[in-house]
Design a protein around this motif. Structure first.
Motif, mmCIF file in Angstrom:
data_model
loop_
_atom_site.group_PDB
_atom_site.id
_atom_site.type_symbol
_atom_site.label_atom_id
_atom_site.label_comp_id
_atom_site.label_asym_id
_atom_site.label_seq_id
_atom_site.Cartn_x
_atom_site.Cartn_y
_atom_site.Cartn_z
ATOM 1 N N SER A 115 0.888 -1.105 0.192
ATOM 2 C CA SER A 115 -0.353 -0.394 -0.012
ATOM 3 C C SER A 115 0.587 1.121 0.269
ATOM 4 N N TYR A 116 -0.038 2.323 -0.687
ATOM 5 C CA TYR A 116 1.186 3.851 -0.755
ATOM 6 C C TYR A 116 0.606 4.471 0.328
ATOM 7 N N TYR A 117 1.221 5.250 0.697
ATOM 8 C CA TYR A 117 0.157 6.132 1.277
ATOM 9 C C TYR A 117 1.744 7.946 1.357
ATOM 10 N N GLU A 118 0.998 8.699 0.890
ATOM 11 C CA GLU A 118 1.610 10.340 0.974
ATOM 12 C C GLU A 118 0.432 11.807 1.608
ATOM 13 N N GLY A 119 1.301 12.752 2.330
ATOM 14 C CA GLY A 119 1.466 13.653 2.494
ATOM 15 C C GLY A 119 1.147 13.641 4.354
ATOM 16 N N ASP A 120 0.875 14.122 4.769
ATOM 17 C CA ASP A 120 1.059 14.197 6.687
ATOM 18 C C ASP A 120 0.141 13.138 6.553
ATOM 19 N N ALA A 121 -1.265 12.802 5.553
ATOM 20 C CA ALA A 121 -2.547 12.278 6.436
ATOM 21 C C ALA A 121 -1.642 10.432 6.124
ATOM 22 N N GLY A 122 -1.286 10.541 5.368
ATOM 23 C CA GLY A 122 -0.430 9.225 4.580
ATOM 24 C C GLY A 122 0.042 8.837 6.183
ATOM 25 N N ILE A 123 0.870 9.159 6.477
ATOM 26 C CA ILE A 123 1.705 9.038 7.221
ATOM 27 C C ILE A 123 1.562 8.885 8.796
ATOM 28 N N GLU A 124 -0.090 10.037 8.983
ATOM 29 C CA GLU A 124 -0.412 9.829 10.583
ATOM 30 C C GLU A 124 -1.267 8.308 10.384
ATOM 31 N N TRP A 125 -1.718 7.806 9.250
ATOM 32 C CA TRP A 125 -2.237 6.863 9.176
ATOM 33 C C TRP A 125 -1.222 5.182 9.095
ATOM 34 N N VAL A 126 -0.359 5.508 8.666
ATOM 35 C CA VAL A 126 1.319 4.467 8.541
ATOM 36 C C VAL A 126 1.344 4.651 10.300
ATOM 37 N N ILE A 130 0.728 1.559 13.407
ATOM 38 C CA ILE A 130 2.284 0.432 13.607
ATOM 39 C C ILE A 130 1.481 0.599 14.772
ATOM 40 N N LEU A 131 0.839 1.945 16.059
ATOM 41 C CA LEU A 131 0.490 1.257 17.291
ATOM 42 C C LEU A 131 -0.738 0.415 17.281
ATOM 43 N N SER A 132 -1.810 0.027 16.032
ATOM 44 C CA SER A 132 -2.262 -0.607 16.107
ATOM 45 C C SER A 132 -2.273 -2.188 16.064
ATOM 46 N N THR A 133 -1.772 -2.129 15.526
ATOM 47 C CA THR A 133 -0.741 -3.291 14.618
ATOM 48 C C THR A 133 -0.020 -4.402 16.120
ATOM 49 N N VAL A 134 0.455 -3.265 16.484
ATOM 50 C CA VAL A 134 1.672 -3.913 17.716
ATOM 51 C C VAL A 134 0.766 -4.153 19.323
ATOM 52 N N SER A 135 0.284 -3.453 19.085
ATOM 53 C CA SER A 135 -1.113 -3.672 20.249
ATOM 54 C C SER A 135 -1.372 -4.862 20.316
ATOM 55 N N ALA A 136 -1.855 -5.433 19.129
ATOM 56 C CA ALA A 136 -2.489 -6.419 18.985
ATOM 57 C C ALA A 136 -2.016 -7.750 19.829
ATOM 58 N N TYR A 206 6.882 -3.989 11.960
ATOM 59 C CA TYR A 206 6.219 -4.121 12.931
ATOM 60 C C TYR A 206 5.612 -5.756 12.935
ATOM 61 N N PRO A 207 6.006 -6.643 12.545
ATOM 62 C CA PRO A 207 5.254 -7.684 12.069
ATOM 63 C C PRO A 207 3.862 -8.339 12.302
ATOM 64 N N PRO A 208 3.516 -8.194 10.945
ATOM 65 C CA PRO A 208 3.448 -8.646 9.457
ATOM 66 C C PRO A 208 4.023 -7.802 9.137
ATOM 67 N N LYS A 209 4.214 -6.754 9.112
ATOM 68 C CA LYS A 209 4.143 -5.586 8.353
ATOM 69 C C LYS A 209 5.923 -4.716 8.741
ATOM 70 N N CYS A 210 5.965 -3.810 6.636
ATOM 71 C CA CYS A 210 6.649 -3.004 7.003
ATOM 72 C C CYS A 210 6.694 -2.300 6.862
ATOM 73 N N ALA A 211 7.128 -0.752 6.927
ATOM 74 C CA ALA A 211 6.481 0.384 6.555
ATOM 75 C C ALA A 211 7.814 1.434 6.105
ATOM 76 N N ILE A 212 7.892 1.896 4.675
ATOM 77 C CA ILE A 212 9.185 2.330 4.553
ATOM 78 C C ILE A 212 8.860 3.262 4.218
ATOM 79 N N ILE A 213 8.886 4.785 4.834
ATOM 80 C CA ILE A 213 8.497 6.157 5.039
ATOM 81 C C ILE A 213 10.266 7.366 4.698
ATOM 82 N N SER A 214 9.711 7.777 3.148
ATOM 83 C CA SER A 214 10.892 9.013 3.099
ATOM 84 C C SER A 214 9.810 10.189 2.453
#
Length: 246
Positions: A115-126, A130-136, A206-214
């Motif tokens: 999945s691809y995200y951009e802008g501040d809204a996209g980074i906030e979603w990512v 991370i928080l919701s995935t790891v919390s579970a 954050y298994p099972p995911k990886c996020a790359i932000i640039s």
């Protein structure tokens, strides 16, 4: 705020207006209710039918006429509690049956896992992902590579990210590329020293995911999220190996 509450209870503005009119009037005919609420008789009748189906009002036959009567306002709390119970049941079914069944329909890896995200809204979603995935997860921990140039832009759309991470009891290990970075509760940090300039980059594992932000031109943030336990496991091995060497 009241309008939002009524919307959550699936009560339209007209239905609320008619219900308020009924509370003031007591048992009344459609004509009287329409006059009190200022809503035409046809619409009033449709709203009364909807309110009756939701259990907010009832009717009393009086000869050939029908008088509508409001239930006590406490019925609104009952509506909210019923919706909450139904929502809790839906959430439980989503967790235990619906979502697992849907995951079984997906191949182990396909284009939909990226999945691809951009802008501040996209980074906030990512960051929230991370928080919701790891919390579970049973072990609430994730790892990141982070370079200095991106730090000023990373948490701009989500300034209380670290506070929420700590409140959820999530631990993080950070390998910082270049100088800087602040220690925080439930975090460990090691550094990779560099002699020259470093590009802006942030990789979260954050298994099972990886996020790359640039950062693209004009410091515009972009992100890619890869949902793959194999990719996440490989990245985790790389991180842990390097962590042990620093």
């Amino acid at each position: 705020m009241n309008e939002q509450i009524f919307e959550l209870l699936d009560l339209s503005k007209r239905e609320v207006k008619i219900y308020r009119a009924l509370l003031a009037l007591g048992p009344s005919s459609i004509r009287v209710i329409a006059e009190k609420s200022g809503i035409n008789r046809g619409t009033t009748y449709e709203c009364l039918k909807a309110l009756q189906s939701k259990g907010v009002i009832s009717y009393l036959p009086k000869g050939k006429r029908r008088l509508f009567s409001p239930r006590e306002p406490d019925v609104l709390l009952q509506l909210a509690q019923d919706k909450q119970r139904n929502l809790d049941q839906a959430i439980e079914q989503l967790k235990t049956r619906v979502i697992p069944d849907m995951h079984h329909l997906m191949p182990d890896f396909n284009a939909a896992n990226v999945s691809y995200y951009e802008g501040d809204a996209g980074i906030e979603w990512v960051l929230r992902d991370i928080l919701s995935t790891v919390s579970a997860q049973e072990k609430k921990e994730y790892s990141i590579f982070s370079s200095k140039p991106i730090r000023a832009h990373l948490y701009r759309p989500f300034p209380n990210f670290t506070l929420q991470r700590i409140q959820r009891g999530i631990e993080v290990k950070v390998i910082a590329i270049g100088d800087g970075g602040e220690d925080a509760e439930l975090s460990e940090r090691k550094w990779i020293k560099t002699d020259g300039p470093v590009d802006a980059a942030y990789i979260a594992i954050y298994p099972p995911k990886c996020a790359i932000i640039s950062l693209a031109s004009h410091n515009y943030p972009t992100a890619v999220v890869i949902d793959s336990k194999e990719v996440a496991a490989a990245q985790q091995i790389i991180f842990q190996t390097l962590w042990g060497l620093l």
